[in-house]
Design a protein around this motif. Structure first.
Motif, mmCIF file in Angstrom:
data_model
loop_
_atom_site.group_PDB
_atom_site.id
_atom_site.type_symbol
_atom_site.label_atom_id
_atom_site.label_comp_id
_atom_site.label_asym_id
_atom_site.label_seq_id
_atom_site.Cartn_x
_atom_site.Cartn_y
_atom_site.Cartn_z
ATOM 1 N N GLN A 207 -30.221 -32.081 -39.231
ATOM 2 C CA GLN A 207 -30.365 -30.935 -37.879
ATOM 3 C C GLN A 207 -31.653 -30.411 -37.670
ATOM 4 O O GLN A 207 -32.076 -29.833 -36.725
ATOM 5 C CB GLN A 207 -29.225 -30.069 -38.036
ATOM 6 C CG GLN A 207 -27.628 -30.467 -37.939
ATOM 7 C CD GLN A 207 -26.689 -29.402 -38.117
ATOM 8 O OE1 GLN A 207 -26.165 -29.402 -39.128
ATOM 9 N NE2 GLN A 207 -26.649 -28.477 -37.212
ATOM 10 N N SER A 208 -32.450 -30.470 -38.820
ATOM 11 C CA SER A 208 -33.501 -29.619 -38.815
ATOM 12 C C SER A 208 -34.858 -30.581 -38.740
ATOM 13 O O SER A 208 -35.001 -31.664 -39.257
ATOM 14 C CB SER A 208 -33.645 -28.626 -39.977
ATOM 15 O OG SER A 208 -32.629 -27.886 -39.911
ATOM 16 N N ARG B 222 -34.010 -25.830 -35.730
ATOM 17 C CA ARG B 222 -32.710 -26.499 -36.073
ATOM 18 C C ARG B 222 -31.956 -26.622 -35.097
ATOM 19 O O ARG B 222 -31.566 -25.463 -34.297
ATOM 20 C CB ARG B 222 -31.887 -25.412 -37.193
ATOM 21 C CG ARG B 222 -30.529 -26.263 -37.717
ATOM 22 C CD ARG B 222 -30.191 -25.306 -39.023
ATOM 23 N NE ARG B 222 -29.684 -23.966 -38.517
ATOM 24 C CZ ARG B 222 -29.538 -22.838 -39.215
ATOM 25 N NH1 ARG B 222 -30.045 -22.689 -40.061
ATOM 26 N NH2 ARG B 222 -29.218 -21.705 -38.595
ATOM 27 N N SER C 155 -31.037 -33.327 -32.430
ATOM 28 C CA SER C 155 -32.273 -33.271 -33.380
ATOM 29 C C SER C 155 -33.083 -34.810 -33.578
ATOM 30 O O SER C 155 -34.254 -34.858 -33.380
ATOM 31 C CB SER C 155 -32.043 -32.836 -34.836
ATOM 32 O OG SER C 155 -31.330 -33.745 -35.736
ATOM 33 N N LYS D 287 -33.614 -28.268 -44.262
ATOM 34 C CA LYS D 287 -33.306 -27.110 -43.764
ATOM 35 C C LYS D 287 -34.395 -26.425 -43.361
ATOM 36 O O LYS D 287 -35.680 -26.624 -43.832
ATOM 37 C CB LYS D 287 -32.578 -26.363 -44.977
ATOM 38 C CG LYS D 287 -33.356 -25.877 -46.081
ATOM 39 C CD LYS D 287 -32.503 -24.919 -47.021
ATOM 40 C CE LYS D 287 -33.523 -24.736 -48.153
ATOM 41 N NZ LYS D 287 -32.598 -23.676 -49.194
#
Length: 664
Positions: free
Chosen positions: A43-44, A86, A93, A122
């Motif tokens: 996601q990041s 994020r 992403s 992260k």
């Protein structure tokens, strides 16, 4: 963009170029920032070239990212040329990764920059500790109306020349007018017997009376300095002369907001936002001890939150953006002092310095005591942290060592962590240092090193083909001891042998160029020096806006009382008679104490935290190292007085005076 994604597929030239740039960004982030990217989708993402440090604001970047999906967090560390994003989902992403890699955007100055994205596990950020304003500092918002602001700005006629009513000057970076008394910049003082005939315009008096009645100020000023700053202009860090003005100094900001940096002598830097139409009030410690200044730049790093208007600019990567500067006019009101200053900070008070006793040290015993307390003991304690910041050899020292004949025997007197002991494998090098802990670090690196004093090196006379003494002799506290250290180097040399000597220079600005020390008024400077010298960074992470913070922006372990009157023990006597330098500023005394902010974990053992100024605020002890700053010609003259020695070369190298000498 991994190469395995392209198995069986031939990349076009643009795709190959993009892949190379993206790969270079990955390696740069890992090497210099400790940021580990991953090959699988998460996601990041980390966005190289998309940071506050190279002129990309939150308002510019966020809409670009939101085109690819819902952004959960956009983290923009201060002064860094990258940011983290994020997304709500991995699908979003992945779309951003595919769409925005190689995307060209224009920064706040209209210059184009290309984004390179990589996945990370992260988003990096850290919870912040609350800071407080320097004691005695206050910012009052909306102190006047917009109508009064317009009236005050119109009252200053910059087109008129100097007349007998007030004094107007054009300085290097700003325009200035004085009322009441002229402030003389050559002496940093006023002539108390020569008031300007014009006095204060009546409109200023009425405003001051209102502030007095409202309790914002306690005394009515009689001197006014008006400064006009264009975007990109600033004013050097300074403390208003104690003997010139009384305790209370107030400054009204008109036309535009600004970030002003307040700095404690031990290195703590606090950026403070001064909104348009706000009043800054400095009293007590903030007036007498902390310097205040404005960094010359066209953008300030500020809080993005609309409800955060004034006060400390926090290092909150999730709430920072860039603010373009406008034309700001400041009205600084002060009251001329009629009696000597008797503040609680005699070490930095010009009134009380004149009453100081004879210079310290007075004899060899006191000099040895000073060195033991403020050199030897300090390096033993900071050895590990010091070593982690000393990893990049200086080019001209490297060249000296590489030019020596193969098989030469070389002594590195004051070798520190052994940074130069392994430069030329064809030499037989031995290091010596007064610090047991630094010598142990050398031995762990498989270098030959011994514990010794630079005044008494346990090596046979005339046994070395060359010696180097890098950043050592400036730690000796008297001219006699510095000469003895030079003579010891000559003793070690065989006839024809050469020595290279580096000492810290009083002149940190030379030939109109600032040294790296002055330019390095930024967080984590050791890392940034290495970053700027690496060829892999060309075209990546270009920084276009100066930093807000400083690598010494930790809240120091030493208290303000350290700068006040000490007790009668010898350590306090030494401390009280030597000025404490403000890190990353010009030197104003040849003999002084330079703060070192000790951090617990450093180097490879420390977890990567991209927001360096956050990490530097972790509390840690502050130790002080004694230095004698060499003036131009001082080292060369000292070497010329040595017997049987010829000075081959004398030069200036990034804030250091350097000599190459040869034994005849």
């Amino acid at each position: 963009m991994d190469s395995d994604q392209h198995s069986g597929y031939k990349l076009s030239k643009p795709e190959k170029k993009l892949f190379r740039k993206q790969s270079k960004a990955r390696h740069t982030l890992l090497r210099h920032e400790g940021i580990q990217t991953v090959s699988h989708a998460t996601q990041s993402l980390v966005i190289a070239n998309g940071g506050l440090g190279n002129g990309v604001s939150r308002n510019l970047l966020l809409p670009v990212l939101e085109k690819c999906g819902q952004v959960d967090v956009l983290s923009m560390p201060p002064n860094k040329p990258y940011s983290f994003v994020r997304y709500k989902t991995t699908e979003d992403s992945t779309k951003a990764y595919a769409t925005l890699n190689g995307e060209e955007i224009a920064d706040g100055l209209g210059q184009k920059t290309i984004l390179y994205l990589n996945f990370v596990e992260k988003v990096h950020w850290k919870e912040l500790e609350l800071q407080v304003l320097p004691p005695g500092l206050r910012v009052v918002e909306e102190i006047i109306s917009s109508e009064d602001e317009k009236m005050l700005l119109q009252s200053i006629n910059w087109a008129e020349g100097t007349d007998n009513q007030n004094v107007q000057k054009s300085l290097k970076h700003r325009r200035v007018k004085h009322f009441g008394y002229e402030f003389h910049y050559k002496t940093n003082n006023v002539d108390k017997n020569m008031p300007l005939p014009g006095g204060f315009p009546e409109m200023y008096n009425s405003i001051l009376e209102k502030w007095l009645n409202d309790g914002y100020i306690k005394h009515k000023p009689d001197q006014l300095t008006v400064n006009q700053y264009e975007p990109g202009h600033g004013i050097p860090a300074h403390v208003d002369t104690h003997s010139a003005f009384e305790d209370e100094i107030i400054s009204l900001s008109l036309g535009a907001e600004i970030v002003m940096d307040f700095k404690h002598p031990d290195g703590v830097t606090i950026p403070v936002m001064l909104p348009r139409r706000s009043l800054l009030v400095m009293t007590g410690e903030s007036r007498y001890l902390w310097t205040h200044g404005i960094t010359p730049r066209k953008f300030d790093t500020v809080q993005a939150s609309e409800n955060h208007k004034s006060g400390i600019v926090l290092c909150d990567a999730g709430d920072l953006t860039l603010s373009k500067r406008g034309v700001r006019t400041s009205f600084t009101f002060r009251k001329v002092r009629r009696t000597p200053c008797n503040c609680s900070y005699p070490l930095v008070c010009d009134s009380q310095k004149k009453q100081s006793p004879s210079p310290f040290p007075r004899n060899d015993k006191e000099a040895s005591q000073l060195e033991q307390e403020y050199v030897h003991r300090v390096y033993e304690e900071i050895a590990e942290h010091f070593s982690s910041t000393r990893h990049t050899p200086w080019p001209r020292i490297v060249q000296f060592l590489k030019d020596l004949p193969c098989g030469s025997i070389v002594a590195d007197v004051g070798c520190g962590n052994g940074k130069y002991l392994g430069i030329n494998k064809e030499l037989h090098m031995i290091g010596g240092d007064r610090s047991h802990n630094l010598v142990n670090i050398c031995r762990e690196r498989q270098f030959q090193a011994i514990v010794c004093d630079a005044l008494k090196v346990p090596v046979r006379s005339e046994s070395c083909d060359a010696c180097i003494s890098i950043a050592v002799i400036h730690h000796f506290a008297t001219a006699e001891r510095r000469m003895a250290a030079l003579q010891e180097l000559v003793r070690l040399l065989r006839p024809g042998g050469k020595a290279l000597i580096y000492v810290w220079a009083m002149e940190q600005e030379y030939n109109k160029q600032k040294s790296k020390y002055l330019k390095g008024n930024r967080p984590n400077q050791a890392k940034r020096k290495e970053l700027s010298s690496d060829a892999s960074l060309q075209g990546l992470f270009t920084e276009q806006t100066p930093d807000v913070g400083n690598h010494n922006s930790a809240r120091c372990g030493s208290s303000v009382s350290d700068l006040q009157e000490g007790d009668s023990n010898s350590s306090q006597v030494i401390h009280s008679q030597l000025p404490i330098h403000i890190n990353r500023t010009s030197f104003h005394s040849q003999d002084l104490l330079v703060p070192w902010h000790l951090k617990g974990k450093s180097g490879k053992d420390r977890p990567a935290e991209p927001c360096d100024t956050v990490r530097s605020r972790d509390p840690g002890p502050v130790l002080h190292r004694y230095y004698h700053m060499f003036c131009e010609g001082e080292l060369e003259t000292a070497c010329q007085t040595l017997s049987n020695v010829s000075v081959l070369k004398s030069y200036y190298d990034q804030g250091n005076w350097c000599v190459v000498l040869q034994k005849l």
